[in-house]
Every structure is written in structure tokens, then in C-alpha cells.
Design an enzyme around this catalytic site. Structure first.
Site: not given
Length: 132
Positions: A74, A81
Site C-alpha cells: 500500500e 500514485e
């Protein structure tokens, strides 16, 4: 007018460089925890699974490893991102592909972590509840 601080590996005092690296890592963790809801949700599930493992007196190592993998992926997803948004501030199909693929790695690890949890925790939980 100063320049950039020395990179941790270029610091003439090696211990200071290592400590600076830990500081940068903690800064990244704080950012992700504050900004990424999914990291907080996954962290909560990891703590619940770990608490359940201790309550059931089950070896916590598989739970720790699976949780660590999910949380680490994550964080990598969050970093990817951010870099993708920097490189492609407007929509681009390759940027979408990169983001979707990084998210898929977290999803896949989460599904396998769920299987690890079910495999290790469900039988003792059913036994504890008198359902086995």
C-alpha cells in the site's frame, strides 16, 4: 542562500545519514497514514487479526508477514500514485494503467492475506466458540 541538504549516503557522518534516512521514512509513513484511508483500514484489519491470533494463542508470524506485505505494498502504491500524478498531471491511459496495476498488487496481497488469516485463525476460532 543554502542549497539542498546532503543526501543521507553523502553525509560525512554515517550515523547521521542513517538517522536522517529513518526520519525520511517516518515522514513518508506519517504522510501515508494521514492521507491514505486504505492504509488506515488495512492497518486496523492487521491489528484485529494480530489481536485475534494472540487471543486464540495462534502463531502470529504468518499474520505479521501477510499484514506487513499488504501494508508495504500500500505504501509502494501510494508512492507510485504520487509519482504518476507528478509525471502525468492530466489523464493519460498509461498513467491509469500504472495506477491500476499498483492497486492490483495491493488487492492480490490482501486476498492472500485474507486466506492466510482464514487458514490460521478460523479453525481455532470455531473451536473457541464451540462450533467445531
Amino acid at each position: 542562500m543554502g542549497g539542498l541538504p546532503p543526501r543521507p549516503r553523502e553525509n560525512p557522518h554515517p550515523l547521521k545519514g542513517v538517522l536522517a534516512s529513518f526520519g525520511f521514512a517516518l515522514e513518508g509513513l506519517r504522510y501515508a497514514w494521514r492521507e491514505q484511508r486504505n492504509l488506515r483500514v488495512q492497518g486496523l484489519f492487521a491489528l484485529l487479526a494480530l489481536g485475534l491470533a494472540f487471543w486464540l494463542r495462534v502463531d502470529p508470524v504468518p499474520i505479521l508477514l501477510a499484514s506487513g506485505l499488504v501494508l508495504s505494498l500500500e505504501l509502494v502504491n501510494t508512492a507510485l500514485e504520487a509519482l504518476t500524478d507528478l509525471a502525468a498531471p492530466t489523464y493519460h491511459p498509461l498513467a491509469k494503467r500504472a495506477k491500476d496495476t499498483a492497486a492490483a498488487s495491493v488487492l492480490l496481497a490482501s486476498l492472500f492475506a485474507l486466506l492466510v488469516g482464514l487458514f490460521h485463525l478460523l479453525p481455532p476460532l470455531l473451536g473457541r466458540l464451540g462450533l467445531s
